[in-house]
Design an enzyme around this catalytic site. Structure first.
Site, mmCIF file in Angstrom:
data_model
loop_
_atom_site.group_PDB
_atom_site.id
_atom_site.type_symbol
_atom_site.label_atom_id
_atom_site.label_comp_id
_atom_site.label_asym_id
_atom_site.label_seq_id
_atom_site.Cartn_x
_atom_site.Cartn_y
_atom_site.Cartn_z
ATOM 1 N N SER A 85 -26.647 61.568 -42.705
ATOM 2 C CA SER A 85 -27.442 62.785 -42.680
ATOM 3 C C SER A 85 -27.434 63.404 -41.282
ATOM 4 O O SER A 85 -26.371 63.555 -40.685
ATOM 5 C CB SER A 85 -28.858 62.470 -43.178
ATOM 6 O OG SER A 85 -29.542 63.640 -43.526
ATOM 7 N N ASP A 136 -26.594 63.630 -49.766
ATOM 8 C CA ASP A 136 -27.120 63.027 -48.532
ATOM 9 C C ASP A 136 -27.059 61.505 -48.576
ATOM 10 O O ASP A 136 -27.590 60.863 -49.477
ATOM 11 C CB ASP A 136 -28.565 63.486 -48.369
ATOM 12 C CG ASP A 136 -29.138 63.200 -46.994
ATOM 13 O OD1 ASP A 136 -28.710 62.220 -46.368
ATOM 14 O OD2 ASP A 136 -30.011 63.961 -46.548
#
Length: 584
Positions: free
Chosen positions: A343, A457
């Site tokens: 991320s 993600d």
């Protein structure tokens, strides 16, 4: 090097150096020597397979062994080496457990086998002395990070692609770094002229490391170097047109037993695209870029497991703290040899791996994430709240068309592959695209769709991806966990939302008693990874956990404050003499 014949091998002295049998008296050693059986293994032969019955232990007398386990791709991956004088298989035998790894000879080797029956006979005759053996085995079983005491390569064949490479100069630079960790011999074709493998074995027995330099054009000598090596180092000029290696076997499955490191030598900045082209000629190799002597030192540390890996967690706008932590690490003189993240941690980590200075990181990330307002391209929420085009453009503007392979430091980022339900580690491919996938917060940013698979993600499944770094046996790992704990609160008691006009009135008055939809989605996407993160924290050598509770996950305007918070915290921790592990 002297031509004096080597003294005959002293088996008693050899066994005496093995800690497992250290307390045995002379009579006990005589009995042990009588029970040891020599077994010769050609390169590639299996000593035992995972799941086999543990019916003996083995002492490596000559050559080298590799321990392998199945990786994410289902293929056997090297988890460590067994070097001369080391014992393998004793833990399973003592505990009466099946073998936990596949062990093969990575080159022609000789082992000394002690059967379980003979071992237990020694226990019965020398119970007090052999209790020491149980203690040694237990220490290995409890080794940190589950490595069980496996070693790293000791002998390296440097096989340049062609005569245009200063292989000897490269080897001398590596030797200077390796000698910080033990004696290192450097042997090229002129030194070894007229010598055989027995002479090489004698050299290996006297040095911690040996570098065999395969001079270009000396095919027979290069072949001998390859037979003696635990690991291949393959230097090539980045300006050379990619072609097959002189040794045809470099690209075959046989060499998968031994690590292969492709070294791209650059005259100045890294030439984008060259690593990808050369890796097509040496499938499965790890690659490294060399621009100056510091890069060669980094490679040497990586090869022997004495390097430092940095792992950065996800956490939205809190991730800017990573920039401050990196500043503190650099000011403390801490060298970083490889980087991984997920991320926002992947995005900041890519800048570190690109060798950006602190000033460059501040400028580039402020432009992209504060001035660029990446989540402002709202759309009809059929797939997500935003289109994702803005984030994609910003990442392409900052990182360009470079591939992950073009970064100065080894780098990986992690995504969650929803098609197969597993975390995926990316070490190659378009950098901007996999960074975009790694930060695709479910419901907020649309997934990345690639080859019929769906990527979001990485924090959904692995918010502190220490394990991919540990799999590469880099050495020590510094992890920065900005976390996502205790960030959502509500100042109302309700089970259904009020009408739209009441919500609008609340906003006009500046009263926001509920977390936003984006905040809810972001937190929901990370929460499942929190429990697993606790175990991953324990795999670190140093965990840095800056206190970030006063900064929201979407508080992009807190850019400078987050950087300063990470810097102050890391500076304080690194300034301590003991630099303790920080585990919440």
């Amino acid at each position: 090097m002297s031509d004096t014949p080597s003294p005959p091998f002293n088996m008693r002295a050899f066994v005496r150096k093995i800690g497992l049998f250290d307390p045995l008296d002379e009579v006990g050693v005589d009995e042990l020597l009588a029970d040891l059986k020599s077994v010769h293994l050609p390169g590639g032969a299996t000593l035992f397979a995972e799941g086999d019955v543990s019916d003996a232990l083995y002492i490596l007398r000559r050559g080298s062994l590799g321990a392998f386990r199945a990786g994410r791709d289902g293929l056997p991956h090297l988890i460590g080496m067994v070097n001369v004088g080391e014992v393998v298989g004793e833990i399973g035998m003592i505990a009466r457990r099946p073998r936990t790894a596949l062990v093969r000879a990575v080159r022609d080797s000789e082992v000394l086998r002690l059967s379980e029956y003979s071992f237990r006979q020694l226990i019965m005759r020398y119970p007090e002395a052999m209790m020491h053996s149980f203690g040694v085995a237990t220490q290995r079983l409890l080794a940190p990070h589950g490595e069980h005491g496996y070693s790293t390569p000791r002998t390296f064949a440097i096989l340049p692609h062609d005569g245009g490479i200063d292989a000897l100069g490269f080897a001398r630079s590596m030797q200077a770094t390796l000698e910080k960790y033990g004696t290192c011999a450097l042997i090229d074709g002129s030194i070894a002229q007229g010598k055989d493998s027995d002479w090489m074995h004698e050299v290996e027995s006297k040095h911690r490391f040996v570098l065999y330099v395969g001079n270009a054009g000396m095919a027979q000598w290069r072949d001998l170097c390859a037979r003696q090596a635990d690991c291949f180092i393959l230097p090539v000029s980045s300006t050379t047109t990619p072609s097959a290696w002189p040794e045809a076997f470099i690209g075959t499955d046989r060499t998968q037993l031994r690590p292969r490191h492709l070294v791209l030598l650059h005259d100045g900045d890294i030439r984008w695209g060259t690593a990808t082209q050369w890796l097509e000629k040496v499938h499965g190799a790890q690659h490294h870029h060399v621009r100056h002597s510091a890069d060669i030192e980094r490679i040497a540390r990586l090869l022997i497991g004495r390097s430092i890996g940095l792992v950065l967690s996800g956490g939205g706008a809190r991730g800017f703290a990573h920039i401050g932590v990196m500043r503190a690490l650099r000011e403390a003189g801490q060298q970083i040899d490889s980087v991984g993240g997920t991320s926002i941690g992947a995005i900041i980590g890519a800048g570190i791996a690109a060798d950006w200075s602190h000033e460059q990181m501040v400028e580039n990330y402020k432009r992209a994430f504060v001035d660029g307002k990446p989540l402002r391209d709202y759309t009809f929420p059929f797939v997500s709240l935003t289109r994702g085009r803005r984030v994609s453009h910003l990442l392409r503007d900052e990182f360009g068309t470079r591939a992950i392979e073009d970064l100065a430091l080894p780098f990986y980022c992690v995504t969650a592959n929803l098609s197969i339900g597993k975390a995926t580690v990316h070490r190659e491919g378009p950098l901007w695209m996999w960074l975009r996938a790694s930060c695709a917060i479910p419901g907020v940013l649309p997934p990345v769709f690639h080859k019929r698979e769906v990527y979001v993600d990485g924090a959904v499944m692995n918010n502190l991806p220490v394990d991919p770094m540990r799999e590469r046996r880099v050495g020590e790992i510094i992890a920065v966990d900005i976390g996502a704990d205790d960030v959502l609160h509500a100042d109302v008691e309700e089970y259904a939302l009020p009408s739209w006009w009441q919500l609008t009135l609340e906003r006009m008055r500046g009263h926001r008693p509920r977390p936003s939809i984006v905040g809810i989605l972001l937190r929901a996407g990370m929460i499942n990874a929190e429990v697993a993160s606790v175990a991953r924290r324990a795999q670190t050598s140093l965990l840095l956990a800056p206190p970030m509770h006063d900064i929201g996950l979407l508080e992009w305007e807190a850019f400078e404050r987050a950087i300063e918070s990470g810097y102050r915290y890391a500076s304080e921790i690194l300034g301590r003499a003991d630099a303790p592990r920080e585990i919440p």
